[in-house]
Design a protein around this motif. Structure first.
Motif, short mmCIF file in Angstrom:
data_model
loop_
_atom_site.label_atom_id
_atom_site.label_comp_id
_atom_site.label_asym_id
_atom_site.label_seq_id
_atom_site.Cartn_x
_atom_site.Cartn_y
_atom_site.Cartn_z
N THR A 52 -2.59 -6.42 -20.72
CA THR A 52 -3.49 -7.50 -20.31
C THR A 52 -4.88 -6.89 -20.14
OG1 THR A 52 -2.87 -7.10 -18.01
CG2 THR A 52 -1.68 -8.86 -19.17
N ASP A 53 -5.86 -7.73 -19.91
CA ASP A 53 -7.24 -7.24 -19.78
C ASP A 53 -7.52 -6.59 -18.44
OD1 ASP A 53 -8.21 -8.19 -22.38
OD2 ASP A 53 -7.89 -10.18 -21.54
N GLY A 54 -6.68 -6.86 -17.45
CA GLY A 54 -6.87 -6.28 -16.13
C GLY A 54 -5.57 -6.37 -15.35
N GLN A 55 -5.57 -5.80 -14.16
CA GLN A 55 -4.38 -5.76 -13.31
C GLN A 55 -4.74 -6.20 -11.90
OE1 GLN A 55 -1.20 -4.81 -14.32
NE2 GLN A 55 -2.08 -4.73 -16.36
N VAL A 56 -3.76 -6.77 -11.21
CA VAL A 56 -3.92 -7.13 -9.81
C VAL A 56 -2.57 -6.94 -9.13
CG1 VAL A 56 -3.41 -9.59 -10.11
CG2 VAL A 56 -4.84 -8.87 -8.21
N LEU A 57 -2.61 -6.54 -7.88
CA LEU A 57 -1.41 -6.48 -7.05
C LEU A 57 -1.75 -7.10 -5.70
CD1 LEU A 57 -0.02 -2.87 -7.71
CD2 LEU A 57 0.99 -5.04 -8.46
N VAL A 58 -0.74 -7.52 -5.00
CA VAL A 58 -0.93 -8.05 -3.66
C VAL A 58 -1.22 -6.88 -2.72
CG1 VAL A 58 0.20 -9.27 -1.75
CG2 VAL A 58 0.53 -10.05 -4.11
N PHE A 59 -2.29 -6.99 -1.96
CA PHE A 59 -2.73 -5.92 -1.06
C PHE A 59 -1.59 -5.40 -0.18
CE2 PHE A 59 -4.14 -5.05 3.31
CZ PHE A 59 -4.89 -3.91 3.10
#
Length: 195
Positions: free
Chosen positions: A122-129
């Motif tokens: 994907t173009d970026g990543q995120v996770l729950v803090f």
């Protein structure tokens, strides 16, 4: 806030957008939600779409499970992503889907895709803090890499504090404030040895 009438949806969205100072609002789901994306973007509110695992409705959909594992489900997700972009979404979050599907969705749309449990394509990543730093007592999903364990540090710190209070080690003289002697005299009317 966006599963009611168009008027209620628009009123809620405008209020949330203005009151929070957000750069965009995130809406979970495809299908009927695509019309809502269109409504909000035509009103001037940027929208981030969210496909795959939908945390706000996971309990209704059978729990926290990988989505898009069959060819039919994967094709539907790709079509939903294309429709979200056509409706005006400025970005798409792809949660808990096979990495191959995330790669195909990313190729099918021109807007950025942000993965959470969707692989590296994907173009970026995120996770729950809370997951990333292990804050709290909850299950950590397979796709999370924890980079700290502050939950353990917090538990240990609170246990030490409670123990220090119970034993009388805290607070000490170093943690208290004192009045000047002349102020004590004024308060207590001449008592000499008030501490």
């Amino acid at each position: 806030s966006y599963h009611g009438s168009e008027d209620r949806t628009l009123e809620s969205a405008v209020r949330i957008f203005q009151d929070t100072g957000a750069n965009a609002l995130k809406l979970e789901g495809g299908g009927r939600v695509i019309d809502t994306i269109r409504l909000l973007t035509e009103t001037g509110i940027p929208v981030v779409a969210h496909l795959g695992l939908l945390p706000q409705s996971a309990a209704v959909a059978g729990g926290y499970k990988v989505q898009g594992k069959t060819a039919a489900a994967a094709e539907q997700l790709i079509q939903d992503a294309i429709a979200c972009e056509a409706a005006g979404a400025c970005m798409i979050v792809l949660e808990c889907i096979p990495y191959q599907l995330a790669e195909q969705v990313s190729k099918a749309v021109s807007i950025p895709t942000i993965g959470i449990g969707a692989g590296a394509d994907t173009d970026g990543q995120v996770l729950v803090f809370h997951d990333t730093v292990k804050y709290g007592n909850h299950h950590i999903p397979k796709f999370v890499e924890a980079y700290a364990n502050i939950g353990e540090d917090i538990r240990n710190g609170l246990q030490k504090y409670a123990s220090a209070v119970k034993s009388g080690e805290f607070p000490t003289a170093a943690h208290r404030f004192a009045m000047k002697e002349d102020e004590l005299v004024a308060l207590y009317g001449g008592m000499n040895d008030v501490r």
